[in-house]
Design a protein around this motif. Structure first.
Motif, PDB file in Angstrom:
ATOM      1  N   TYR A 408       0.860  -1.192   0.000  1.00 23.86           N
ATOM      2  CA  TYR A 408       0.000   0.000   0.000  1.00 23.86           C
ATOM      3  C   TYR A 408       0.886   1.227   0.000  1.00 23.86           C
ATOM      4  O   TYR A 408       1.842   1.311   0.789  1.00 23.86           O
ATOM      5  CB  TYR A 408      -0.897  -0.014   1.232  1.00 23.86           C
ATOM      6  CG  TYR A 408      -1.832   1.178   1.345  1.00 23.86           C
ATOM      7  CD1 TYR A 408      -3.104   1.139   0.792  1.00 23.86           C
ATOM      8  CD2 TYR A 408      -1.432   2.341   2.011  1.00 23.86           C
ATOM      9  CE1 TYR A 408      -3.968   2.223   0.896  1.00 23.86           C
ATOM     10  CE2 TYR A 408      -2.291   3.424   2.130  1.00 23.86           C
ATOM     11  CZ  TYR A 408      -3.555   3.366   1.567  1.00 23.86           C
ATOM     12  OH  TYR A 408      -4.407   4.440   1.666  1.00 23.86           O
ATOM     13  N   SER A 410       0.644   5.616  -0.199  1.00 23.98           N
ATOM     14  CA  SER A 410      -0.210   6.798  -0.144  1.00 23.98           C
ATOM     15  C   SER A 410       0.612   8.019  -0.511  1.00 23.98           C
ATOM     16  O   SER A 410       1.710   8.223   0.030  1.00 23.98           O
ATOM     17  CB  SER A 410      -0.799   6.959   1.260  1.00 23.98           C
ATOM     18  OG  SER A 410      -1.545   8.164   1.364  1.00 23.98           O
ATOM     19  N   ASP A 412       0.618  12.144  -0.677  1.00 22.72           N
ATOM     20  CA  ASP A 412      -0.030  13.321  -0.095  1.00 22.72           C
ATOM     21  C   ASP A 412       0.486  14.578  -0.787  1.00 22.72           C
ATOM     22  O   ASP A 412       1.626  14.986  -0.587  1.00 22.72           O
ATOM     23  CB  ASP A 412       0.251  13.379   1.406  1.00 22.72           C
ATOM     24  CG  ASP A 412      -0.439  14.546   2.085  1.00 22.72           C
ATOM     25  OD1 ASP A 412      -1.431  15.049   1.517  1.00 22.72           O
ATOM     26  OD2 ASP A 412       0.019  14.971   3.171  1.00 22.72           O
ATOM     27  N   SER A 422      -4.194  14.141  -4.212  1.00 21.44           N
ATOM     28  CA  SER A 422      -3.627  13.026  -3.460  1.00 21.44           C
ATOM     29  C   SER A 422      -4.315  11.729  -3.874  1.00 21.44           C
ATOM     30  O   SER A 422      -5.444  11.740  -4.366  1.00 21.44           O
ATOM     31  CB  SER A 422      -3.792  13.259  -1.966  1.00 21.44           C
ATOM     32  OG  SER A 422      -3.160  14.460  -1.562  1.00 21.44           O
ATOM     33  N   ALA A 424      -4.107   7.027  -3.286  1.00 20.56           N
ATOM     34  CA  ALA A 424      -3.505   5.836  -2.685  1.00 20.56           C
ATOM     35  C   ALA A 424      -3.564   4.700  -3.698  1.00 20.56           C
ATOM     36  O   ALA A 424      -4.459   4.649  -4.551  1.00 20.56           O
ATOM     37  CB  ALA A 424      -4.235   5.448  -1.407  1.00 20.56           C
ATOM     38  N   TRP A 426      -2.836   0.290  -4.026  1.00 20.84           N
ATOM     39  CA  TRP A 426      -2.509  -0.944  -3.330  1.00 20.84           C
ATOM     40  C   TRP A 426      -2.556  -2.132  -4.273  1.00 20.84           C
ATOM     41  O   TRP A 426      -3.201  -2.087  -5.323  1.00 20.84           O
ATOM     42  CB  TRP A 426      -3.409  -1.148  -2.117  1.00 20.84           C
ATOM     43  CG  TRP A 426      -4.873  -1.308  -2.385  1.00 20.84           C
ATOM     44  CD1 TRP A 426      -5.783  -0.314  -2.576  1.00 20.84           C
ATOM     45  CD2 TRP A 426      -5.586  -2.537  -2.481  1.00 20.84           C
ATOM     46  NE1 TRP A 426      -7.037  -0.849  -2.784  1.00 20.84           N
ATOM     47  CE2 TRP A 426      -6.943  -2.214  -2.729  1.00 20.84           C
ATOM     48  CE3 TRP A 426      -5.224  -3.874  -2.372  1.00 20.84           C
ATOM     49  CZ2 TRP A 426      -7.923  -3.185  -2.874  1.00 20.84           C
ATOM     50  CZ3 TRP A 426      -6.205  -4.840  -2.521  1.00 20.84           C
ATOM     51  CH2 TRP A 426      -7.525  -4.493  -2.754  1.00 20.84           C
TER      52      TRP A 426
END
Length: 491
Positions: A408, A410, A412, A422, A424, A426
């Motif tokens: 994962y 992320s 920002d 932003s 994410a 995975w």
């Protein structure tokens, strides 16, 4: 005595024999001489199995390599540039768009030679190492057909704790149980100059200077957000088959300083633990509309950084060869150290996957990647990211092994930069390999990849060098399932 000359009887006999056999001796000299037996190749046990002395030298050499065939379904790194290849026919849509024009699979054949030469000196072992070869790809690039390419993994020299050349970044461990390169976490090959101090009992520390170009993502310029769209016909930069520009305006300046990397490492029969840190300079050039003489005439710099923690725990009490690998990374202004690369040798400027249906409606996701983002006033802020990754490998029997893995990451992006987003990403996957004989692997892998963003898919106006706007696609969410089959023989 008279004055007549004389000679001893033996001398007369020697003269006669010489006259008699001289012609035959000359003939014998013209005959070929039997060659001396060549020096036998000797085993060099100092550096492990497979090493032999190069005849006539004190250098030990090991030669090996591997041959491989890969088949990738739905493109193993489907969210990155260069992986969603179109076929050799016509299509107005390039990355990140996918339609019926794009192939559902491609194949690759690769052969690699490995050469490891070591010599013992008064200062320790002098080592030179090379691993590289060539490959054949069924698609050599977007919109292109089959073609060959050269391939290199390692080319370095080690001496007295020093390492010079192209090898695994000292920020990373290079451990991986999957065919695919996971998007979460760092695993990069780089040009480096490093020193490693060995403290005994498996403890060591390294300091390295590494090429910043292989870690640089870019400086993204953004502008005013405008209305979202749902059809390719709303994209003036796509119509007419131009297919550009989809990437943001990149104000990355020329790199002035290499990256500085350090690690602390402990390893033994139980496994390995490593802590790493890196400093990465972000160089941005001011836009011409802010008064610079011309774009690229000057630049400003800030320092980004990255931290990494790694461990591999061996689990022989479950089965011989079993192990668990964990990785965690954080970066500020050094995005590549957190991952989002589709291979050990690339750095991406965008992530995306936008499937087009029969009526041209769009769905999916597209996000530019950057070390920093720049506002209309020319100031820029660092992009932060963190990633976690886990892999577990289990041997069912010595000839059959499986691995499960996931990660994962992320990203920002500063919220005060208009149009930046932003997101994410995975992944989760599984593979199984069968080794019917020694050094032969036959395996298959399935990977699920998803990206989730903070805004709907739409258009943002990026700032051009003149202060105008460039429509740039950004936002959305997407997911895909991909797979791979690998047959590899090591030797």
């Amino acid at each position: 005595m008279t004055g007549r000359s004389w000679a001893p009887h033996g001398a007369i006999s020697l003269v006669c024999l010489t006259a008699l056999f001289a012609p035959r001796m000359a003939e014998a000299a013209d005959l070929p001489v039997k060659a001396q037996a060549t020096e036998n190749v000797k085993v060099c046990a100092a550096y492990g199995p497979g090493f032999y002395y190069i005849p006539g030298t004190d250098t030990c050499l090991r030669v090996g390599g591997w041959a491989r065939m890969d088949t990738y379904m739905n493109v193993a790194a489907i969210f990155s540039q260069g992986s969603a290849f179109g076929g050799p026919g016509y299509s107005p849509f390039a990355f990140p768009f996918r339609d019926a024009h794009d192939a559902d699979y491609f194949t690759q054949g690769r052969g690699v030679a490995e050469i490891d030469a070591r010599t013992q000196t008064d200062y320790g072992t002098l080592r030179s190492y090379f691993r590289g070869g060539a490959e054949w790809d069924s698609q050599s690039g977007p919109g292109k057909g089959p073609g060959p390419a050269l391939y290199i993994e390692r080319a370095f020299i080690q001496f007295g704790g020093l390492t010079f050349g192209y090898t695994q970044s000292f920020f990373d461990t290079g451990i991986g149980y999957s065919i695919a390169t996971l998007f979460a976490g760092s695993n990069t090959w780089n040009t480096t100059a490093a020193y490693t101090a060995e403290f005994g009992n498996g403890f060591s520390a390294s300091l390295a200077v590494e090429d910043a170009a292989n870690r640089t993502t870019g400086v993204q310029a953004t502008g005013v957000s405008i209305t979202g769209v749902t059809s390719p016909s709303d994209f003036p930069f796509v119509s007419g088959g131009t297919g550009a520009p989809l990437l943001y305006s990149n104000y990355q300046a020329g790199q002035q300083t290499p990256d500085f990397v350090a690690n602390l490492r402990a390893e033994g029969a139980w496994g390995m633990v490593q802590l790493a840190g890196a400093l990465h300079q972000v160089e941005a050039m001011p836009p011409a509309y802010l008064g610079s003489a011309f774009i690229g005439s000057s630049s400003t710099g800030q320092w980004g950084y990255a931290l990494g923690a790694y461990t591999e725990i061996r689990l022989p009490f479950i089965a011989a060869g079993d192990s668990l690998y964990l990785q965690a990374n954080y970066s500020e202004g050094a995005l590549n150290y957190a991952g989002l690369a589709a291979g050990n040798q690339n750095r991406l400027q965008a992530i995306g996957y936008i499937p087009l249906n029969s009526v041209g409606l769009m769905s999916g996701a597209y996000y530019p990647l950057a070390d920093a983002v720049m506002g209309p006033d020319g100031s820029y802020e660092m992009v932060g990211a963190w990633a976690i990754q886990g892999q577990f490998r289990h041997f069912w029997v010595p000839q059959v092994r499986s691995a499960v893995f996931g990660g994962y990451v992320s990203v920002d992006v500063p919220t005060n930069v208009v149009g930046a987003a932003s997101f994410a990403m995975w992944q989760a996957g599984v593979n199984t390999f069968w080794s019917p004989v020694r050094n032969l692997d036959i395996g298959a892998e399935v990977v699920y990849t998803a990206v989730d963003g903070s805004r709907p898919l739409g258009i943002t106006n990026a700032v051009s060098a003149s202060g105008g706007v460039i429509p740039t696609l950004v936002g959305g969410s997407a997911n895909a399932v991909s797979g791979a089959v690998r047959i590899q023989r090591n030797f």
